[in-house]
Design a protein around this motif. Structure first.
Motif, PDB file in Angstrom:
ATOM      1  N   CYS A   1      -3.021   6.765  11.859  1.00 50.34           N
ATOM      2  CA  CYS A   1      -3.396   6.854  13.267  1.00 50.34           C
ATOM      3  C   CYS A   1      -4.909   6.750  13.390  1.00 50.34           C
ATOM      4  N   GLY A   2      -5.373   5.731  14.094  1.00 51.52           N
ATOM      5  CA  GLY A   2      -6.800   5.561  14.317  1.00 51.52           C
ATOM      6  C   GLY A   2      -7.200   4.108  14.360  1.00 51.52           C
ATOM      7  N   TYR A   3      -8.418   3.838  14.835  1.00 52.96           N
ATOM      8  CA  TYR A   3      -8.990   2.495  14.854  1.00 52.96           C
ATOM      9  C   TYR A   3      -8.144   1.485  15.644  1.00 52.96           C
ATOM     10  N   GLY A   4      -7.357   1.970  16.602  1.00 53.54           N
ATOM     11  CA  GLY A   4      -6.529   1.076  17.409  1.00 53.54           C
ATOM     12  C   GLY A   4      -5.132   0.875  16.881  1.00 53.54           C
ATOM     13  N   ALA A   5      -4.753   1.618  15.854  1.00 50.78           N
ATOM     14  CA  ALA A   5      -3.421   1.487  15.255  1.00 50.78           C
ATOM     15  C   ALA A   5      -2.746   2.848  15.178  1.00 50.78           C
ATOM     16  N   TYR A   6      -1.427   2.840  15.289  1.00 53.86           N
ATOM     17  CA  TYR A   6      -0.625   4.031  14.998  1.00 53.86           C
ATOM     18  C   TYR A   6       0.706   3.497  14.469  1.00 53.86           C
ATOM     19  N   THR A   7       0.845   3.517  13.164  1.00 51.10           N
ATOM     20  CA  THR A   7       1.969   2.859  12.521  1.00 51.10           C
ATOM     21  C   THR A   7       2.438   3.678  11.329  1.00 51.10           C
TER      22      THR A   7
END
Length: 236
Positions: free
Chosen positions: A157-163
């Motif tokens: 989670c972070g930098y524009g991603a949550y995967t």
């Protein structure tokens, strides 16, 4: 389905710049599957990740900017799909700002609302609706996140991603859903025929002062940070 292929003020696919792009890429001559794949890849990778001046921008403006985030990329993706006659709709949400940390830093992260407007495109193919959220982060930007954090097990989670799997996220379309931020969703606003309809009802939770700061100061700092990450200046 007729309303899901219509031109709107934001989905301005009759604009000369979008028509020229469609003609240059030969998208109208492809099979429907290849049309979706090619347009999806164009918006994902050739319109790089970045923060526009507003969410409710016409597709022609987003194309001219050459960058976008979830909401603006969704508008451009919808316009190009409709420009070749493919039905699509918008699904609206909010996401928690934690997934933006790192892309947004310092005081700008502290000033950003806890919940941020978020959208993805749903495209009709073979009688099913595919979610196209994986279009948000361009390959070059994502590859830098993978270089630094790809070996990290479990959720990222972070930098524009949550995967759930940063090293191999679900971002390639092959008649399937694609996702890169979906795990951060915290509210579901449902389906809309167009972004125009969505933004008539929903706005970012920014007061006038914070809105002005975002448009004129913060987003430029945010975009500079994203560019540094894309260029390889990211460290754990």
């Amino acid at each position: 389905m007729k309303t899901l292929v219509e031109n709107t003020p934001l989905l301005d696919f009759n604009h000369p710049s979008l028509q020229q792009l469609i003609d240059q890429r030969g998208w109208k001559n492809l099979s429907v599957k290849d049309q979706i794949q090619s347009i999806y890849h164009f918006v994902r990778d050739e319109i790089v990740f970045g923060y526009n001046v507003d969410d409710a921008l016409p597709a022609s403006t987003i194309l001219k900017d050459g960058y976008g985030q979830c909401n603006t990329k969704s508008t451009l993706l919808m316009a190009l799909l409709r420009g070749v006659g493919i039905p699509c709709r918008l699904h609206g949400f909010t996401i928690h700002k934690a997934l933006q940390k790192g892309a947004i830093t310092g005081i700008w992260y502290l000033l950003s609302p806890t919940s941020i407007l978020h959208t993805w495109v749903e495209v009709e193919y073979k009688g099913k609706w595919n979610h196209l959220e994986g279009v948000i982060l361009d390959r070059d930007y994502l590859s830098q996140l993978q270089r630094c954090f790809g070996a990290q097990p479990g959720e990222f989670c972070g930098y524009g991603a949550y995967t759930e799997n940063l090293s191999n996220p679900e971002i390639d379309w092959a008649e399937n859903h694609t996702y890169i931020q979906a795990k951060g969703i915290n509210a579901d606003f449902g389906l809309f025929n167009s972004p125009d309809e969505f933004y008539q009802i929903h706005k970012q939770a920014l007061n006038p002062i914070r809105g002005w700061i975002f448009r004129n100061i913060a987003r430029h700092s945010m975009n500079a940070n994203v560019q540094k990450i894309r260029a390889g200046h990211l460290r754990k």
